[in-house]
Design an enzyme around this catalytic site. Structure first.
Site, mmCIF file in Angstrom:
data_model
loop_
_atom_site.group_PDB
_atom_site.id
_atom_site.type_symbol
_atom_site.label_atom_id
_atom_site.label_comp_id
_atom_site.label_asym_id
_atom_site.label_seq_id
_atom_site.Cartn_x
_atom_site.Cartn_y
_atom_site.Cartn_z
ATOM 1 N N SER A 1 0.862 -0.975 -0.062
ATOM 2 C CA SER A 1 -0.141 0.139 -0.031
ATOM 3 C C SER A 1 0.897 1.238 -0.066
ATOM 4 O O SER A 1 1.654 1.522 0.994
ATOM 5 C CB SER A 1 -0.858 0.012 1.122
ATOM 6 O OG SER A 1 -1.367 1.540 1.262
ATOM 7 N N HIS B 1 -8.139 0.995 -4.160
ATOM 8 C CA HIS B 1 -9.328 0.714 -2.863
ATOM 9 C C HIS B 1 -10.077 2.052 -2.575
ATOM 10 O O HIS B 1 -9.279 2.941 -2.185
ATOM 11 C CB HIS B 1 -8.345 0.090 -1.607
ATOM 12 C CG HIS B 1 -9.370 -0.047 -0.487
ATOM 13 N ND1 HIS B 1 -8.714 -0.325 0.752
ATOM 14 C CD2 HIS B 1 -10.611 -0.063 -0.146
ATOM 15 C CE1 HIS B 1 -9.632 -0.584 1.570
ATOM 16 N NE2 HIS B 1 -10.654 -0.588 1.068
ATOM 17 N N HIS C 1 -1.040 -1.280 -4.238
ATOM 18 C CA HIS C 1 -2.366 -0.930 -3.692
ATOM 19 C C HIS C 1 -2.535 0.545 -3.562
ATOM 20 O O HIS C 1 -1.521 1.184 -2.638
ATOM 21 C CB HIS C 1 -2.327 -1.818 -2.370
ATOM 22 C CG HIS C 1 -3.749 -1.564 -1.612
ATOM 23 N ND1 HIS C 1 -4.931 -2.271 -2.192
ATOM 24 C CD2 HIS C 1 -4.187 -0.855 -0.707
ATOM 25 C CE1 HIS C 1 -5.856 -2.191 -1.297
ATOM 26 N NE2 HIS C 1 -5.663 -1.227 -0.376
ATOM 27 N N MET D 1 -11.222 -6.488 5.350
ATOM 28 C CA MET D 1 -10.485 -5.541 6.075
ATOM 29 C C MET D 1 -10.279 -6.116 7.347
ATOM 30 O O MET D 1 -11.234 -6.440 8.076
ATOM 31 C CB MET D 1 -11.425 -4.258 5.906
ATOM 32 C CG MET D 1 -11.583 -3.507 4.701
ATOM 33 S SD MET D 1 -10.078 -2.870 4.143
ATOM 34 C CE MET D 1 -9.282 -1.688 5.074
ATOM 35 N N GLY E 1 1.203 -2.104 4.259
ATOM 36 C CA GLY E 1 1.724 -0.747 4.236
ATOM 37 C C GLY E 1 3.139 -0.655 5.026
ATOM 38 O O GLY E 1 3.971 -0.708 4.565
ATOM 39 N N GLY F 1 -1.124 1.607 9.501
ATOM 40 C CA GLY F 1 -0.189 1.377 10.661
ATOM 41 C C GLY F 1 -0.946 0.911 11.976
ATOM 42 O O GLY F 1 -0.711 1.303 12.918
ATOM 43 N N ASP G 1 -4.678 3.577 -1.916
ATOM 44 C CA ASP G 1 -5.716 3.632 -1.009
ATOM 45 C C ASP G 1 -6.004 5.136 -1.263
ATOM 46 O O ASP G 1 -5.770 6.388 -0.809
ATOM 47 C CB ASP G 1 -5.415 3.754 0.501
ATOM 48 C CG ASP G 1 -5.306 2.139 0.961
ATOM 49 O OD1 ASP G 1 -5.942 1.418 0.677
ATOM 50 O OD2 ASP G 1 -4.006 1.802 1.196
ATOM 51 N N MET H 1 -8.982 7.998 -0.200
ATOM 52 C CA MET H 1 -9.866 8.295 0.788
ATOM 53 C C MET H 1 -10.515 9.753 0.385
ATOM 54 O O MET H 1 -9.786 10.701 0.158
ATOM 55 C CB MET H 1 -9.209 8.354 2.193
ATOM 56 C CG MET H 1 -8.610 7.117 2.311
ATOM 57 S SD MET H 1 -7.703 6.855 4.016
ATOM 58 C CE MET H 1 -6.812 5.457 4.002
ATOM 59 N N GLY I 1 -9.288 4.063 6.895
ATOM 60 C CA GLY I 1 -8.913 5.166 7.188
ATOM 61 C C GLY I 1 -7.163 5.517 7.383
ATOM 62 O O GLY I 1 -6.694 6.771 6.957
ATOM 63 N N ASP J 1 -6.350 -7.171 3.990
ATOM 64 C CA ASP J 1 -5.964 -5.388 4.108
ATOM 65 C C ASP J 1 -6.104 -5.103 5.484
ATOM 66 O O ASP J 1 -7.216 -4.924 5.988
ATOM 67 C CB ASP J 1 -6.513 -4.562 3.117
ATOM 68 C CG ASP J 1 -5.946 -3.074 3.136
ATOM 69 O OD1 ASP J 1 -4.899 -2.786 3.688
ATOM 70 O OD2 ASP J 1 -6.785 -2.362 2.367
ATOM 71 N N GLY J 2 -4.919 -4.534 6.089
ATOM 72 C CA GLY J 2 -4.821 -3.885 7.381
ATOM 73 C C GLY J 2 -4.074 -4.715 8.319
ATOM 74 O O GLY J 2 -4.677 -5.803 8.925
ATOM 75 N N GLY J 3 -2.956 -4.236 8.877
ATOM 76 C CA GLY J 3 -2.065 -4.682 9.902
ATOM 77 C C GLY J 3 -1.585 -6.144 9.661
ATOM 78 O O GLY J 3 -1.245 -6.905 10.422
ATOM 79 N N MET K 1 -12.198 4.322 -0.782
ATOM 80 C CA MET K 1 -12.952 4.417 0.568
ATOM 81 C C MET K 1 -13.417 5.706 0.442
ATOM 82 O O MET K 1 -12.979 6.798 1.269
ATOM 83 C CB MET K 1 -11.816 4.448 1.807
ATOM 84 C CG MET K 1 -11.357 2.938 2.262
ATOM 85 S SD MET K 1 -9.899 2.899 2.902
ATOM 86 C CE MET K 1 -8.631 2.963 1.525
HETATM 87 C C1 DX5 Z 1 -6.468 1.355 5.674
HETATM 88 C C2 DX5 Z 1 -5.860 0.841 4.098
HETATM 89 C C3 DX5 Z 1 -4.817 -0.056 4.194
HETATM 90 C C4 DX5 Z 1 -3.619 0.407 4.854
HETATM 91 C C5 DX5 Z 1 -2.666 -0.541 5.136
HETATM 92 O O1 DX5 Z 1 -7.622 1.971 5.399
HETATM 93 O O2 DX5 Z 1 -6.754 0.406 3.399
HETATM 94 O O3 DX5 Z 1 -4.465 -0.303 2.900
HETATM 95 O O4 DX5 Z 1 -2.853 1.445 4.310
HETATM 96 O O5 DX5 Z 1 -1.457 0.002 5.885
HETATM 97 P P1 DX5 Z 1 -0.967 -1.250 7.196
HETATM 98 O O6 DX5 Z 1 -0.484 -2.471 6.318
HETATM 99 O O7 DX5 Z 1 0.173 -0.274 7.701
HETATM 100 O O8 DX5 Z 1 -2.070 -1.534 8.143
HETATM 101 ZN ZN ZN Z 2 -6.635 -0.411 1.382
#
Ligand code: DX5
Ligand code: ZN
Length: 216
Positions: A10, A68, A35, A139, A197, A147, A37, A39, A144, A177-179, A70
């Protein structure tokens, strides 16, 4: 299920002042997709990047640009992302408008379409989309910000979707996706595509990507 796992860094965690170099570096380090993101400051509290950045990145012809969205009103922007050269556009089921209609429009334009949901949304909300879409994104953080901590309580959604896809032989890939990092990765074997990310951009790219692919 794909035979090999794919990794999609990401770029939200990349150095935006050197975005082209960052993308070349992760690609050389083994990344499969990029990827993006997107927003809008409404659907989520954060504001990031839009179609003009995708258009610029499209100059790197071999990239698979996984967007993605959002955003609250995807109907207003999907066309821009198609024109910008996105390879995949993932929509949130909670966004406003005719999401199923948009999925069809995206696919008609020759682009892949994905569906995703917020962690608090029940998995049933995306069931009508699973037979049609190219990608199902689960997710494992509240959308949002990068990290954030991995939400382990979302893992069962992956097994539910995997089972549905396998039983019916649907084409969709499963993305998470996420953590996502070396600690959460062993719990995510049901996924085909790993978005990360912080884990990639704050570590040695090659080692981090290999760890997510299960090669280390
Ligand atoms: C959150 C995003 C993710 C995020 C991932 O809203 O959709 O793609 O950037 O970042 P990490 O891997 O650091 O959680
Ligand atoms: Zn994402």
């Amino acid at each position: 299920m794909l035979l090999r796992k794919l990794v999609a860094p990401s770029i939200l965690s990349a150095d935006f002042a050197n975005l082209e170099r960052e993308i070349r570096d992760v690609t050389e380090a083994g990344a499969d997709w990029v990827h993006v993101d997107v927003m809008d400051g409404h659907f989520v509290p954060n504001l990031t990047i839009g179609a003009p950045v995708v258009k610029s990145l499209r100059k790197m012809k071999d990239l698979y640009l996984d967007c993605h969205l959002m955003i609250e009103e995807p109907e207003k922007y999907v066309d821009d992302f198609l024109k910008a050269g996105a390879n995949n556009i993932t929509l949130h089921v909670e966004s406003k408008g005719d999401i199923l209609g948009l999925v069809r429009e995206i696919q008609k334009a020759g682009c892949h379409a994905g569906i995703t949901l917020r962690p608090r949304s029940p998995i049933e909300t995306i069931f009508p989309y699973i037979p049609i879409v190219d990608l199902v994104l689960i997710m494992t953080v509240e959308p949002g910000f990068s990290g954030q901590s991995f939400m382990e309580d979302q893992v069962p959604k992956l097994a539910t979707v995997r089972d549905m896809i396998e039983r019916n032989r649907y084409k969709a890939l499963i993305q998470v996706d996420g953590g996502v990092n070396e600690v959460s990765r062993p719990k995510l074997e049901d996924a085909d595509v790993f978005v990360a990310g912080n884990f990639i951009f704050k570590n040695n790219y090659k080692q981090a990507i290999a760890a997510l692919k299960g090669e280390s």
